[in-house]
Write a protein that holds these residues in place. Structure first.
Motif, PDB file in Angstrom:
ATOM      1  N   GLY A 290       0.806  -1.256   0.166  1.00 59.60           N
ATOM      2  CA  GLY A 290      -0.014  -0.079   0.090  1.00 59.60           C
ATOM      3  C   GLY A 290       0.769   1.347   0.005  1.00 59.60           C
ATOM      4  O   GLY A 290       2.159   1.382   0.533  1.00 59.60           O
ATOM      5  N   TYR A 291       0.312   2.357  -0.804  1.00 60.86           N
ATOM      6  CA  TYR A 291       1.079   3.600  -0.787  1.00 60.86           C
ATOM      7  C   TYR A 291       0.006   4.844  -0.538  1.00 60.86           C
ATOM      8  O   TYR A 291      -0.777   4.563  -1.343  1.00 60.86           O
ATOM      9  N   ASP A 292       0.062   5.495   0.266  1.00 56.61           N
ATOM     10  CA  ASP A 292      -0.273   6.645   0.640  1.00 56.61           C
ATOM     11  C   ASP A 292      -0.077   7.865  -0.053  1.00 56.61           C
ATOM     12  O   ASP A 292       1.105   8.480   0.287  1.00 56.61           O
ATOM     13  N   PHE A 293      -0.544   8.246  -1.410  1.00 59.60           N
ATOM     14  CA  PHE A 293      -0.095   9.325  -2.261  1.00 59.60           C
ATOM     15  C   PHE A 293      -0.377  10.624  -1.366  1.00 59.60           C
ATOM     16  O   PHE A 293      -1.650  10.875  -1.267  1.00 59.60           O
ATOM     17  N   ASP A 294       0.401  11.606  -0.966  1.00 65.04           N
ATOM     18  CA  ASP A 294       0.208  12.843  -0.361  1.00 65.04           C
ATOM     19  C   ASP A 294       1.206  13.968  -0.774  1.00 65.04           C
ATOM     20  O   ASP A 294       2.502  13.928  -0.990  1.00 65.04           O
ATOM     21  N   LEU A 295       0.618  14.826  -1.801  1.00 61.32           N
ATOM     22  CA  LEU A 295       1.235  15.980  -2.178  1.00 61.32           C
ATOM     23  C   LEU A 295       2.109  16.604  -1.226  1.00 61.32           C
ATOM     24  O   LEU A 295       3.295  17.338  -1.412  1.00 61.32           O
ATOM     25  N   ASP A 296       1.631  17.080  -0.111  1.00 63.06           N
ATOM     26  CA  ASP A 296       2.428  17.679   0.904  1.00 63.06           C
ATOM     27  C   ASP A 296       3.409  17.025   1.435  1.00 63.06           C
ATOM     28  O   ASP A 296       4.603  17.385   1.516  1.00 63.06           O
ATOM     29  N   ALA A 297       3.716  15.506   1.633  1.00 59.81           N
ATOM     30  CA  ALA A 297       4.791  14.574   1.902  1.00 59.81           C
ATOM     31  C   ALA A 297       5.690  14.537   0.636  1.00 59.81           C
ATOM     32  O   ALA A 297       6.972  14.706   0.839  1.00 59.81           O
ATOM     33  N   LEU A 298       5.242  14.416  -0.568  1.00 60.16           N
ATOM     34  CA  LEU A 298       6.086  14.506  -1.715  1.00 60.16           C
ATOM     35  C   LEU A 298       6.963  15.764  -1.763  1.00 60.16           C
ATOM     36  O   LEU A 298       8.176  15.949  -2.111  1.00 60.16           O
ATOM     37  N   PHE A 299       6.261  17.234  -1.537  1.00 62.66           N
ATOM     38  CA  PHE A 299       6.631  18.370  -1.569  1.00 62.66           C
ATOM     39  C   PHE A 299       7.972  18.525  -0.484  1.00 62.66           C
ATOM     40  O   PHE A 299       8.984  19.012  -0.751  1.00 62.66           O
ATOM     41  N   GLU A 300       7.720  17.992   0.738  1.00 65.26           N
ATOM     42  CA  GLU A 300       8.611  18.083   1.866  1.00 65.26           C
ATOM     43  C   GLU A 300       9.675  17.239   1.693  1.00 65.26           C
ATOM     44  O   GLU A 300      10.995  17.841   1.730  1.00 65.26           O
TER      45      GLU A 300
END
Length: 320
Positions: A290-300
């Protein structure tokens, strides 16, 4: 001859339209998602998508990123900007109340509100005039055209969130602060990132403090001005590049009637079929975990790696 059967999707549209018109579903309320429609009425996903598309075409619902499809507010008629004084021969062309409604800040604020709720494509001189309940041509006394209005919109939203007067002492903390504040602006206004240009930058006065902040910080800690400005452009375009997905997702949801999770659910069977061939073992393990796609985490994550890359270029005493 018997009457022609009403298509299933039309009956569902009629039912949801009835709920909206009777107030059972009020402006801002969520309407059933495509998944809920398929479950409640026992129809295929394509039929559910067609239902929401028809309601959007009628202007009864709109897509809100992160929320879903909601009931749209009733449109308001445009009233001619005319006063009793204007009706008299020799009287002024605009009454004071109309002039107040057309203050530049009101125009820009109305345009930003439309862009925030419905996307940049919904912004037009006519639409903004409708929001202010004035004649469209009245706006041209304050803004030259839509491009001028867009520049003022960008300037306005960036001016609302200035950088602090005193930056942190460390270069990394100072750059992080500016980058995160820019990301937060993009989050607040999904249309902002795609509206900004790197190759043909608009003259946005309130954006210059960001450039000055990064440029002065990196130059003070060992980078020459050219390299510091290149680093600034890299950081800015990194944040902008991720943020353009916010507006793209809004448009995709409005077009398909599916939010990102619903869309991913619809693609899952095809993905699992490909992964089942055994050609992509790493991707298969990731899918299983499973992978939770999160733009905030990607940015950081990306921001920290970019700053790690800049660190060796700065003087050693401040590189930590």
């Amino acid at each position: 001859m018997g009457g022609q059967a009403v298509p299933r999707y039309s009956r569902i549209v009629a039912e949801l339209r009835r709920r909206i018109e009777t107030g059972e579903l009020a402006p801002g309320d969520r309407v059933p998602s495509t998944r809920e429609i398929t479950r409640q009425w026992g129809v295929a996903m394509a039929t559910a998508t067609k239902v929401l598309s028809e309601l959007r075409r009628e202007g009864m619902v709109r897509a809100v990123p992160g929320v879903g499809t909601v009931v749209a507010a009733p449109s308001r008629p445009v009233r001619a900007a005319r006063s009793t004084a204007a009706a008299r021969p020799g009287g002024p062309s605009d009454a004071p109340s109309v002039q107040a409604a057309l203050a530049l800040g009101r125009i820009v604020g109305a345009a930003v509100k439309v862009a925030d709720t419905e996307g940049l494509a919904a912004v037009s001189m006519r639409r903004v005039a409708a929001e202010l309940e004035v004649a469209t041509m009245s706006l041209y006394r304050h803004v030259a055209d839509k491009d001028d209005l867009l520049t003022r919109m960008m300037d306005g939203v960036m001016a609302e969130h200035p950088l602090p007067a005193d930056p942190p002492e460390g270069w990394r903390e100072a750059v992080e602060l500016a980058a995160r504040q820019l990301w937060d602006l993009f989050r607040r206004h999904a249309w902002l990132a795609p509206a900004l240009s790197v190759t043909r930058p608009q003259m946005i006065v309130s954006a210059l403090p960001y450039s000055e902040w990064i440029l002065a910080t990196l130059h003070a800690h060992g980078l020459d001005l050219r390299s510091a400005f290149t680093a600034h452009l890299m950081l800015f375009n990194y944040a902008r590049g991720i943020a353009v997905n916010l507006e793209t997702e809004r448009e995709a949801e409005a077009h398909s009637g599916l939010d990102s999770e619903e869309w991913m659910d619809a693609q899952e069977p095809a993905l699992l079929a490909v992964l089942g061939t055994g050609r992509f073992p790493a991707l298969s393990r990731l899918a299983a975990a499973g992978y939770d796609f999160d733009l905030d985490a990607l940015f950081e994550f990306g921001l920290q790696r970019l700053l790690d890359g800049l660190a060796p270029l700065l003087d050693e005493s401040c590189a930590g």
